[in-house]
Design an enzyme around this catalytic site. Sequence first.
Site, PDB file in Angstrom:
ATOM      1  N   LYS A  79      -4.965  17.502   0.142  1.00  0.00           N
ATOM      2  CA  LYS A  79      -4.274  16.360  -0.472  1.00  0.00           C
ATOM      3  C   LYS A  79      -4.943  16.084  -1.822  1.00  0.00           C
ATOM      4  O   LYS A  79      -6.171  16.160  -1.932  1.00  0.00           O
ATOM      5  CB  LYS A  79      -4.390  15.157   0.459  1.00  0.00           C
ATOM      6  CG  LYS A  79      -3.621  13.918   0.007  1.00  0.00           C
ATOM      7  CD  LYS A  79      -3.748  12.779   1.025  1.00  0.00           C
ATOM      8  CE  LYS A  79      -2.920  11.567   0.635  1.00  0.00           C
ATOM      9  NZ  LYS A  79      -2.996  10.492   1.658  1.00  0.00           N
ATOM     10  N   SER A 154       1.391   8.549   3.263  1.00  0.00           N
ATOM     11  CA  SER A 154       1.249   9.069   1.915  1.00  0.00           C
ATOM     12  C   SER A 154       0.914  10.559   1.853  1.00  0.00           C
ATOM     13  O   SER A 154       1.068  11.176   0.805  1.00  0.00           O
ATOM     14  CB  SER A 154       0.153   8.297   1.182  1.00  0.00           C
ATOM     15  OG  SER A 154      -1.109   8.547   1.780  1.00  0.00           O
ATOM     16  N   SER A 178      -1.054   7.178   7.152  1.00  0.00           N
ATOM     17  CA  SER A 178      -0.688   8.183   6.151  1.00  0.00           C
ATOM     18  C   SER A 178      -0.859   9.641   6.582  1.00  0.00           C
ATOM     19  O   SER A 178      -0.435  10.541   5.852  1.00  0.00           O
ATOM     20  CB  SER A 178      -1.480   7.958   4.862  1.00  0.00           C
ATOM     21  OG  SER A 178      -0.905   6.926   4.112  1.00  0.00           O
TER      22      SER A 178
END
Lengths: 487, 477
Positions: A79, A154, A178
Amino acid sequence: MSALHQATLAELGDLIARREVSAVELTRHFLDRISALDAQLNSFITVLPERALAQAKAADARLARGEGGPLTGLPIAHKDIFCARDTRTTCASRMLEGFVAPYDATVVQRLDAAGVVTLGKTNMDEFAMGSSNETSFFGPVRNPWDTARVPGGSSGGSAAAVAAGLAPAGTGTDTGGSIRQPAALTGLTGLKPTYGRVSRWGMIAFASSLDQAGTLTRSAEDAALLLAAMAGFDAKDSTSVEAAVPDYAAALNAAPEKLRIGVPKEFFDEGLAPDVASCVREALAEYERAGATLVEIELPNLHLSVPTYYVVAPAEASSNLSRFDGVRFGHRAADPADLLDLYERSRGEGFGAEVKRRILTGTYVLSAGYYDAYYLKAQQVRQLITNDFARAFESVDLIMGPTTPTPAFELGAKTADPVQMYLNDIYTIGVNLAGLPGISVPCGQIDGLPVGLQIVAPHFGEAPLLAAAHRYQQATDWHRRWPAGWA
Amino acid sequence: MTWETVIGLEIHTQLATRSKIFSGSATTYGAAPNTQASLIDLGYPGVLPVLNAEVVRMAIRFGLATGCTIAPRSIFARKNYFYPDLPKGYQISQYELPIVHGGHLDIELADGARKRIGITRAHLEEDAGKSLHEDYHGMTGVDLNRAGTPLIEIVSEPDMRSAEEAVAYMRRIHQLVRWLGISDGNMQEGSFRCDANVSIRRQGEPKLGTRTEIKNLNSFRFVDRAIRFEVERQIEVLEDGGRVVQETRLYDPDADATRPMRSKEEANDYRYFPDPDLLPVVIEDALIEQLRSTLPELPEARRARLGTQFGLSDYDAGVLTASREVADYFEAVVASVPSAPKLAANWVMGELGGALNRDGLEIGASRIDAAALGGLVARIEDETISGKIAKEVFEAMWAGEGSADAIIEAKGLRQITDTGALEAIVDEVIAANPSQADELRAGKDKLLGFFVGQVMKRTQGKANPGQVNALIRARLK
């Protein structure tokens, strides 16, 4: 044996160990898929072919010397919230569009040391603020199960990339859901460890008391492999905990026969889509058939978790994001007239709407005259929610329920109504507030869209958590389903 | 109309750690800009603070020395505001739960009386960097070397009633933090500075008047001048029928006046909240006891002991305990010449103090160490040399010519005590001054000094004046 890109990390590790594939071949395979297919998903912000191939070559050399471990040579995606030395790290924000990190996050450094290959940095909601991956400065990510739909957020980029076979696994961060929510929406296994289990050093902070790094994988077994490399005390993070890291892989098959599973009635409220409820009930029935006992429990303060979270998280974020001021790094407005103009325009131009909304909310709840009514009250409620879970774990081993109220929704469906968007995390947020480990595993499908079962364990109960998920995956194949068109 | 002045001080003291409070960067003063700023000090994305344990130990030592309660659990909080030399957009400080609170320190007033000043609290925090507004062609430079330097902010009760008391208190704190070895107290380098809260009220009025806060005073003289000016200003305002506005002011040494800071500079709502990156500071009793047992004898106690043990005046004992180094030096001198503590005190305060002052040296850098000075004092005490000759020996020692004994030997400064030799010289002097000798014989006693002086001159000061005196009397009376 399925195709390389459909294999789990464990399976790819076996192939590498048997020299049936090299790390370089594996890496090229995934880099090729990214360059051929990611235009449809937008799951990567930065692809790192040179870095990846160099790491793959080094891994092959290590393997040739008979060195390396279970992860050596296996490619993953990070990420884009984790700093990686000399690599652009954007947090999906215009503010950090050109930011090259001068150091490695502990997560990156530990996985690098284990011989993992970094394919690239994945898309996400800006500064991890969002539940649909639509707040990214680099554009939304699409769900491979239906590209008209969101992958969740997210950590939506890592989720979409792994679900589509562009990477075998990805890292994520989970502040209010997330990792678990996108895992549920893309048919993956998403693990959020206990707060303090994995170092936050080098992970760009959203809400420091809630943020935790974890994994998006095809199986609980893969999550165990990655967690073993990521977890552990780090002197650079005062909130990381000095607790021994168990052998998660060895513990996978150690789930007790007489598992007591708590089922909070608050998880099955009117907001839960009935067909999602049926999928989850069926998964619970599967556990019962395997010898577990279901116990209905109460988490009486859980309904306060969303408002509590939307005080605590923005408060911390408003302070954490103050360092982005245009002075030392990140976006700086052109030709500022004076200091105030530099601040106002650098931040005004650098941050997107959702980030601004949360900075404003957080600044408000911390302001003189409002602090007691909002921030202090929220901290008190947070303690009540933590106590609810602690009381429940006095009589059950694990807690189970849905991860999300609905399957993946369409892009744009909730962007106009932030509260509707926030309610997506209604079942996951309480787990962050209490600092507990949680995992989402695929447990069914509705109209071709995956549904997630959420399992929650007591603090540092990752081993039993993974074992319970693994047992379910031994008995079912939801985690091996594949989105049409991506085989 | 008589007015009473009420003053409280907030003293910011830099702690003398080698590394910063939340990072491993060095705290050395004067390095090239931004060479002592790590990613943590620069507030880079993803970095985290880790508390320097030495800072906690120093704060506990301060707390123990001032009778404070050591909080078993204290909290770091974020003080949020934007400024270019504040890299994270917040300063890590302590707010609701400081590390120590509720202590006191006694000051000495001009008439010798003691007065107790309350210490409300002392909390730990990080310093900001420095904005440089000159030499950048209209732009501002930012030096973050100082960012993250550990500070302890010591907040007093509003117990002081004059500028003199405020300065006396500040000096006592300055003495104490250096005594404890927790700060170098260097005011030029900004290691020790204070904010003064000043108000006035009518004599006998129990309620406090509206206060102003004078920021960033970095010398004892400025504290004195600023408070005096501010008190006069407030009296004038009130006597003219106006009212004092609660505000932050700056002291301008060139104008010798305080002026209000621009209101923008103080219009902050700091939005304090507990820093989620740092755990509460939990202090075990065992650590407190360990630090208590290693605390040095404190200034007041040592002053009292030096007075009784060595028969020194309270004033002399005070001078000799101005700093721990001076007191240690003095006691080391006495250790090498135990029979002459008062003489030792006079030499430490007199010749040595003068020489250090003249060369601008701290006692730690003295060119004569305590044992060597003891060697000199011992030669005065056993009458090998006179006090006057000793000054000459001292200067030679200061110039690095060796020990007292070596210099006395090399320069032949040993006092002449051989009666026969002295008698011969006395006779010579009498022979050379026959008329004066007659006058002395006739009873003009004040000529005795003349003859002693002549003998001393001929012996280059090496004769024992008492002995010479006796010999002349024996010859001429």
